[in-house]
Write an enzyme that holds these catalytic residues in place. Structure first.
Site, PDB file in Angstrom:
ATOM      1  N   ARG A  61      10.831  -8.773  14.220  1.00 19.47           N
ATOM      2  CA  ARG A  61      10.829  -7.509  13.477  1.00 19.47           C
ATOM      3  C   ARG A  61      11.494  -6.384  14.288  1.00 19.47           C
ATOM      4  O   ARG A  61      12.197  -5.525  13.757  1.00 19.47           O
ATOM      5  CB  ARG A  61       9.388  -7.143  13.126  1.00 19.47           C
ATOM      6  N   HIS A  65      14.380  -3.698  13.257  1.00 26.61           N
ATOM      7  CA  HIS A  65      14.236  -2.242  13.409  1.00 26.61           C
ATOM      8  C   HIS A  65      15.328  -1.672  14.317  1.00 26.61           C
ATOM      9  O   HIS A  65      15.792  -0.559  14.119  1.00 26.61           O
ATOM     10  CB  HIS A  65      12.852  -1.889  13.972  1.00 26.61           C
ATOM     11  N   ASN A  93       6.815   2.172  13.627  1.00 25.92           N
ATOM     12  CA  ASN A  93       6.771   1.297  14.801  1.00 25.92           C
ATOM     13  C   ASN A  93       5.370   1.168  15.375  1.00 25.92           C
ATOM     14  O   ASN A  93       5.172   0.505  16.402  1.00 25.92           O
ATOM     15  CB  ASN A  93       7.709   1.833  15.889  1.00 25.92           C
ATOM     16  N   HIS A 191       9.060 -12.698   6.558  1.00 24.06           N
ATOM     17  CA  HIS A 191       7.635 -12.464   6.320  1.00 24.06           C
ATOM     18  C   HIS A 191       6.863 -13.769   6.144  1.00 24.06           C
ATOM     19  O   HIS A 191       5.708 -13.749   5.770  1.00 24.06           O
ATOM     20  CB  HIS A 191       7.449 -11.512   5.125  1.00 24.06           C
TER      21      HIS A 191
HETATM   22  C1  HEM Z   1      13.171  -5.808   3.120  1.00 27.78           C
HETATM   23  C2  HEM Z   1      12.642  -4.762   3.695  1.00 27.78           C
HETATM   24  C3  HEM Z   1      11.479  -4.889   4.631  1.00 27.78           C
HETATM   25  C4  HEM Z   1      10.339  -4.167   4.563  1.00 27.78           C
HETATM   26  C5  HEM Z   1      10.022  -3.073   3.566  1.00 27.78           C
HETATM   27  C6  HEM Z   1       9.477  -4.627   5.621  1.00 27.78           C
HETATM   28  C7  HEM Z   1       8.235  -4.099   5.896  1.00 27.78           C
HETATM   29  C8  HEM Z   1       7.324  -4.658   6.789  1.00 27.78           C
HETATM   30  C9  HEM Z   1       5.995  -4.165   7.018  1.00 27.78           C
HETATM   31  C10 HEM Z   1       5.387  -2.927   6.378  1.00 27.78           C
HETATM   32  C11 HEM Z   1       5.402  -5.010   7.896  1.00 27.78           C
HETATM   33  C12 HEM Z   1       3.964  -4.957   8.400  1.00 27.78           C
HETATM   34  C13 HEM Z   1       3.817  -4.044   9.568  1.00 27.78           C
HETATM   35  C14 HEM Z   1       2.357  -3.824   9.854  1.00 27.78           C
HETATM   36  O1  HEM Z   1       1.685  -3.204   9.019  1.00 27.78           O
HETATM   37  O2  HEM Z   1       1.876  -4.293  10.892  1.00 27.78           O
HETATM   38  C15 HEM Z   1       6.351  -6.027   8.228  1.00 27.78           C
HETATM   39  C16 HEM Z   1       6.134  -7.062   9.079  1.00 27.78           C
HETATM   40  C17 HEM Z   1       7.099  -7.922   9.522  1.00 27.78           C
HETATM   41  N1  HEM Z   1       8.441  -7.868   9.186  1.00 27.78           N
HETATM   42 FE1  HEM Z   1       9.249  -6.806   7.699  1.00 27.78          FE
HETATM   43  N2  HEM Z   1      10.103  -5.624   6.298  1.00 27.78           N
HETATM   44  C18 HEM Z   1      11.338  -5.812   5.742  1.00 27.78           C
HETATM   45  C19 HEM Z   1      12.322  -6.676   6.181  1.00 27.78           C
HETATM   46  C20 HEM Z   1      12.212  -7.432   7.330  1.00 27.78           C
HETATM   47  C21 HEM Z   1      13.305  -8.083   7.989  1.00 27.78           C
HETATM   48  C22 HEM Z   1      14.757  -7.981   7.561  1.00 27.78           C
HETATM   49  C23 HEM Z   1      12.777  -8.745   9.055  1.00 27.78           C
HETATM   50  C24 HEM Z   1      13.461  -9.575  10.105  1.00 27.78           C
HETATM   51  C25 HEM Z   1      14.704  -9.995  10.047  1.00 27.78           C
HETATM   52  C26 HEM Z   1      11.343  -8.522   9.033  1.00 27.78           C
HETATM   53  C27 HEM Z   1      10.438  -9.084   9.893  1.00 27.78           C
HETATM   54  C28 HEM Z   1       9.078  -8.846   9.880  1.00 27.78           C
HETATM   55  C29 HEM Z   1       8.121  -9.619  10.653  1.00 27.78           C
HETATM   56  C30 HEM Z   1       8.412 -10.835  11.498  1.00 27.78           C
HETATM   57  C31 HEM Z   1       6.875  -9.021  10.441  1.00 27.78           C
HETATM   58  C32 HEM Z   1       5.526  -9.415  11.072  1.00 27.78           C
HETATM   59  C33 HEM Z   1       5.289  -8.546  12.300  1.00 27.78           C
HETATM   60  C34 HEM Z   1       4.008  -8.841  13.055  1.00 27.78           C
HETATM   61  O3  HEM Z   1       3.398  -9.903  12.914  1.00 27.78           O
HETATM   62  O4  HEM Z   1       3.616  -7.955  13.835  1.00 27.78           O
HETATM   63  N3  HEM Z   1      11.044  -7.694   7.994  1.00 27.78           N
HETATM   64  N4  HEM Z   1       7.530  -5.778   7.544  1.00 27.78           N
HETATM   65  C1  LIG Z   2       4.221   0.413  21.042  1.00 29.88           C
HETATM   66  C2  LIG Z   2       4.456   1.837  20.830  1.00 29.88           C
HETATM   67  O1  LIG Z   2       5.203   2.473  21.536  1.00 29.88           O
HETATM   68  N1  LIG Z   2       3.840   2.377  19.791  1.00 29.88           N
HETATM   69  C3  LIG Z   2       3.941   3.783  19.478  1.00 29.88           C
HETATM   70  C4  LIG Z   2       4.359   3.979  18.038  1.00 29.88           C
HETATM   71  O2  LIG Z   2       4.311   5.346  17.702  1.00 29.88           O
HETATM   72  C5  LIG Z   2       3.056   5.988  17.904  1.00 29.88           C
HETATM   73  C6  LIG Z   2       3.209   7.431  17.453  1.00 29.88           C
HETATM   74  O3  LIG Z   2       3.392   7.505  16.095  1.00 29.88           O
HETATM   75  C7  LIG Z   2       2.628   5.900  19.359  1.00 29.88           C
HETATM   76  O4  LIG Z   2       1.337   6.458  19.527  1.00 29.88           O
HETATM   77  C8  LIG Z   2       2.598   4.448  19.784  1.00 29.88           C
HETATM   78  O5  LIG Z   2       2.330   4.366  21.164  1.00 29.88           O
END
Ligand code: HEM
Ligand SMILES: CC(=O)N[C@H]1CO[C@H](CO)[C@@H](O)[C@@H]1O
Ligand SMILES: *[C@@H]1O[C@H](CO)[C@@H](O)[C@H](O)[C@H]1NC(C)=O
Ligand SMILES: *[C@@H]1O[C@H](CO)[C@@H](O)[C@H](O)[C@H]1NC(C)=O
Ligand SMILES: *[C@@H]1O[C@H](CO)[C@@H](O)[C@H](O)[C@H]1NC(C)=O
Ligand SMILES: *[C@@H]1O[C@H](CO)[C@@H](O)[C@H](O)[C@H]1NC(C)=O
Length: 323
Positions: A61, A65, A93, A191
């Site tokens: 992810r 970003h 982030n 995802h």
């Molecule tokens: C299409 C638009 C996308 C949206 C709106 C989106 C949004 C999100 C959100 C909101 C999360 C959860 C974050 C959290 O609450 O902890 C997430 C997780 C994740 N996203 Fe996306 N994402 C998108 C596209 C992508 C793309 C293009 C990739 C990689 C190429 C990606 C990889 C991931 C991965 C691997 C996670 C899991 C992260 C974890 O386990 O901490 N996403 N995404």
């Molecule tokens: C891992 C990291 O740097 N997280 C930061 C994301 O942004 C918040 C502020 O919105 C920081 O408090 C976190 O440390």
């Protein structure tokens, strides 16, 4: 006359070589300058992911970003300073993790080849290796990215699509980065690994349009299940995005989305466009899936967004700081 011609020749030559630089990522870029870079990155990443398999998802992810904000230039890795709030510290982030792992891989590479390999390239390679280690596809990574010197938290909100975007907004967001609807549906397949905080989707469960309602696009049995995990105001719990196989990179995501169990509006939205819907349905059921090959292709494409090359930017010594 001869003199003018000569100058003109030099000018044209510079213009052409500059243009090559601008597009100049290539597989094997460090073949002469750091031949073991991919082996070092693989070894370190294997060590890190074996010890902490849940780090693979946030690192994949992180690469997304990085690429969507100022291009794949390692700007996501920079720390805030006393007079600048970096991308890292912007709201989306909050749940990114794994910065320390990228720093560790960078140190290992620096030991072998000081000042040669960019943080942007290291992040791209670690994202590929982390995917592979969760049984996902392998792809060759074109290299030669340079590191940016700017990281601005405001730009994150402007450039990253939020989880509540609808299909029109998602397609527009990806198009602004040179990616098409196919790339959108393919890369959303990320995802299939990882977790999400409740807050990223809880309005769908409790207050979808602001009148205490639920999102009709989400399967009602799944809503009931999710409500048991996530209270309306939860700020601590995480939910598996592809329940049951969130540590395996597979096609499971598409089966979930096809069953109207995509966690975010942005996942459900893939059923609202004929092209992305057809892809979801195909990958949800097909045995000889093209997902891995498609994912490899779209990742290479994403990895080229607005890259710095040639003598643009710098090769950071430490990923958290500009030189
Ligand atoms: C299409 C638009 C996308 C949206 C709106 C989106 C949004 C999100 C959100 C909101 C999360 C959860 C974050 C959290 O609450 O902890 C997430 C997780 C994740 N996203 Fe996306 N994402 C998108 C596209 C992508 C793309 C293009 C990739 C990689 C190429 C990606 C990889 C991931 C991965 C691997 C996670 C899991 C992260 C974890 O386990 O901490 N996403 N995404
Ligand atoms: C891992 C990291 O740097 N997280 C930061 C994301 O942004 C918040 C502020 O919105 C920081 O408090 C976190 O440390
Ligand atoms: C950069 O900031 C993070 C927190 O966002 C911190 O954990 C880390 O130690 C900092 N890196 C360096 C090299 O100071
Ligand atoms: C960060 O980006 C925003 C939006 O483009 C801009 O208005 C702001 O001036 C930038 N901040 C810095 C410190 O460059
Ligand atoms: C998506 O959202 C935008 C902005 O809110 C809206 O104008 C558009 O009609 C929506 N599109 C779809 C397909 O819902
Ligand atoms: C639901 O959303 C509306 C509008 O945003 C808000 O006024 C209301 O307080 C919310 N209800 C709950 C229970 O959070």
């Amino acid at each position: 006359m001869a003199f003018t011609k000569h100058i003109l020749f030099i000018f044209v030559f510079l213009a052409i070589s500059n243009k090559c630089n601008a597009q100049g990522l290539k597989v094997g870029f460090y073949k002469k300058t750091c031949p073991s870079v991919e082996a070092i990155v693989r070894k370190e990443t294997t060590r890190i992911i074996s010890a902490a398999p849940t780090l693979a998802a946030p690192i994949l992810r992180m690469h997304f970003h990085d690429c969507f904000v100022r291009g794949c230039d390692g700007s996501i890795l920079l720390n805030s300073t006393s007079n600048n709030q970096a991308e890292k510290d912007s709201f989306p982030n909050l749940s990114l993790r794994g910065y320390g792992s990228i720093d560790r891989v960078k140190s290992a590479v620096e030991k072998q080849c000081p000042g040669v390999v960019s943080c942007a390239d290291i992040l791209t390679l670690v994202a590929r290796d982390a995917t592979l280690l969760l049984k996902g596809p392998f792809w060759e990574v074109p290299l030669g990215r340079r590191d940016g010197r700017v990281s601005n938290s405001t730009e994150v909100l402007i450039n990253l699509p939020p989880p509540f975007f609808n299909i029109t907004q998602l397609i527009a967001s990806f198009a602004s980065k040179g990616l098409n609807a196919k790339d959108l549906v393919v890369l959303s397949g990320s995802h299939t690994i990882g977790t999400s905080q409740c807050s990223s989707f809880s309005t769908r469960l409790y207050n979808f349009t602001g009148v205490g309602d639920t999102d009709p696009a989400l399967d009602s049995n799944y809503i009931a299940q999710l409500r048991r995990k996530c209270s309306p105001t939860d700020t601590t719990k995480f939910v598996e995005m592809d329940p049951g196989s969130f540590r395996t990179f597979d096609q499971g995501y598409y089966a979930q989305v096809a069953k109207r169990r995509g966690l975010f509006t942005s996942d459900s939205a893939l059923l609202s466009d004929p092209e992305t819907r057809a892809y979801v349905r195909l990958q949800a059921t097909s045995k000889g899936s093209t997902f891995f090959q498609d994912f490899a292709n779209s990742m290479v494409k994403m990895g080229k967004i607005d890259v710095l090359t040639g003598n643009q930017g710098e090769i950071r010594r430490t990923c958290a700081f500009v030189n």
